[in-house]
Write an enzyme that holds these catalytic residues in place. Structure first.
Site, PDB file in Angstrom:
ATOM      1  CE  LYS A 208      -3.612   2.313   2.346  1.00 54.88           C
ATOM      2  NZ  LYS A 208      -4.653   2.037   4.142  1.00 54.88           N
ATOM      3  CE  LYS A 261      -6.212   2.130  -0.448  1.00 58.68           C
ATOM      4  NZ  LYS A 261      -6.553   1.726   0.594  1.00 58.68           N
TER       5      LYS A 261
HETATM    6  C1  PBG Z   1      -7.507   3.509   6.062  1.00 61.78           C
HETATM    7  C2  PBG Z   1      -7.509   3.118   4.457  1.00 61.78           C
HETATM    8  C3  PBG Z   1      -7.704   4.071   3.503  1.00 61.78           C
HETATM    9  C4  PBG Z   1      -7.630   4.549   2.222  1.00 61.78           C
HETATM   10  C5  PBG Z   1      -8.740   2.351   2.586  1.00 61.78           C
HETATM   11  N1  PBG Z   1      -7.915   1.966   3.430  1.00 61.78           N
HETATM   12  C6  PBG Z   1      -7.068   6.272   3.452  1.00 61.78           C
HETATM   13  C7  PBG Z   1      -5.981   5.895   3.786  1.00 61.78           C
HETATM   14  O1  PBG Z   1      -4.437   5.519   4.102  1.00 61.78           O
HETATM   15  O2  PBG Z   1      -5.870   6.584   3.724  1.00 61.78           O
HETATM   16  C8  PBG Z   1      -8.230   3.943   0.461  1.00 61.78           C
HETATM   17  C9  PBG Z   1      -9.318   3.554  -0.281  1.00 61.78           C
HETATM   18  C10 PBG Z   1      -8.748   5.070  -1.214  1.00 61.78           C
HETATM   19  O3  PBG Z   1      -8.720   5.634  -1.546  1.00 61.78           O
HETATM   20  O4  PBG Z   1     -10.382   4.360  -1.777  1.00 61.78           O
HETATM   21  N2  PBG Z   1      -6.322   3.184   6.246  1.00 61.78           N
END
Ligand code: PBG
Length: 335
Positions: A208, A261
């Site tokens: 991520k 992601k």
């Molecule tokens: C929480 C999380 C996030 C997303 C999914 N789970 C936000 C982040 O890390 O700031 C982002 C999902 C999206 O942008 O569609 N950690």
């Protein structure tokens, strides 16, 4: 001189379908669903057209809407009634994700994936409990003391284990930790196994990135960090080799599915993970990827249905088996 190879021969209608290499099915898609304990009405999410935060009492109805389109799996996110320093509403037995999961699994056939993270539950909006940071003035901290705080990795692991078992207790089918803490998959696997949930799989957000494409989600889930950013725990967009290392660690700790992601700006990473690891690969087509297509379509610059479908097809072509996407319902209805 005539060309000796004529690829166009197979592009005729009737033949192009026969030789098509990639198939997209509704059963590959996961629809994010936002439940909100601070409202008793549905609230549209402005930067994510067509999406709403729904009250817990509407969680079953909202899930039924998703199932009607042919999508079978949802990913649940929650906006709690209150936040604190530790994020304690994240593992409360009567927390909103726990209540929503109980209701959805009792009343529908949906497969429920729950997001396991603390950022929506902590006052400061970071993905764990805080400790003094790496120190020193950085270009990002501007000498601001708060910005020198960082997430205490190992203290956070204990909390992630508690959240995961509370979700499994409520009936979650898959646990999806998204906080990018070192050792999170192992800690959650141990916690689940100790409580008898050895059959509950973990879909790890293995690679991520610290991405600007999460902007609209942070409005949707109210989880923007109150100060600083997530660069001390989420990955540097410059790194792909490091993604292999992150993913390998999660595999060693027991991850059943591997998520990359965001999706579209990181298709090279999706491909690498698919080629290097024998686990199903998921890709998260994030809020910014969704919002930008909507914004361009609103101006008449792109055809929304076409670009949505092409985006998801590209993500599958790159090697994803599963796609988490805000387009799930719209696209599934057209498949
Ligand atoms: C929480 C999380 C996030 C997303 C999914 N789970 C936000 C982040 O890390 O700031 C982002 C999902 C999206 O942008 O569609 N950690």
């Amino acid at each position: 001189m005539h060309p000796s190879e004529r690829p166009r021969r197979l592009r005729r209608d009737g033949l192009r379908e026969l030789v098509s290499e990639t198939d997209l099915a509704a059963s590959d898609l996961v629809a994010p669903v936002f439940v909100d304990a601070t409202t008793d009405e549905r609230v549209p999410i402005e930067s994510m057209p067509g999406h709403e935060r729904v009250p817990v009492d509407d969680a079953v109805e909202r899930t039924a809407e998703v199932l009607e389109t042919g999508v079978e799996t949802i990913m649940l996110f929650g906006i709690p009634e209150s936040k604190d320093e530790q994020g304690s509403r994240a593992w409360a037995e009567d927390g909103l994700i726990q209540r929503a999961t109980r209701a959805i699994t009792a009343e529908t056939n949906a497969t429920v994936i729950t997001d396991v993270c603390l950022c929506e539950y902590t006052e400061h909006g970071h993905c764990g409990v805080l400790e003094p940071g790496v120190g020193g003035e950085t270009e990002h901290s501007d000498g601001d003391q708060e910005a020198d705080l960082t997430v205490d990795n190992d203290a956070t692991l204990d909390l992630l284990g508690k959240i995961a078992t509370s979700h499994a207790d409520a009936g979650a089918d898959v646990i999806a930790p998204s906080g990018m803490m070192d050792g999170m998959v192992g800690a959650i696997r141990t916690a689940l196994d100790d409580d008898g949930y050895d059959a509950v799989p973990i879909m790890s957000y293995a690679a991520k990135y610290e991405s600007a494409f999460y902007g609209p989600f942070r409005d949707a889930a109210d989880g923007a960090p109150a100060f600083g950013d997530r660069r001390h725990y989420q990955m540097d967009p410059a790194n792909a080799e490091e993604a292999e290392r992150e993913v390998r660690l999660d595999v060693e700790q027991g991850a059943d599915m591997l998520m990359v992601k965001p999706a579209l700006p990181y298709l090279d990473v999706v491909r690498r993970v698919d080629e290097s690891f024998d686990r199903p690969v998921a890709a998260y087509n994030v809020s910014g990827e969704y919002a930008m297509l909507h914004a361009a379509a609103d101006r008449g610059w792109l055809d929304l249905e076409d670009v949505a479908l092409e985006s998801l097809l590209s993500i599958k072509r790159a090697g994803a088996d599963v796609i988490v996407t805000y387009f799930a319902e719209d696209v599934a209805e057209r498949l």
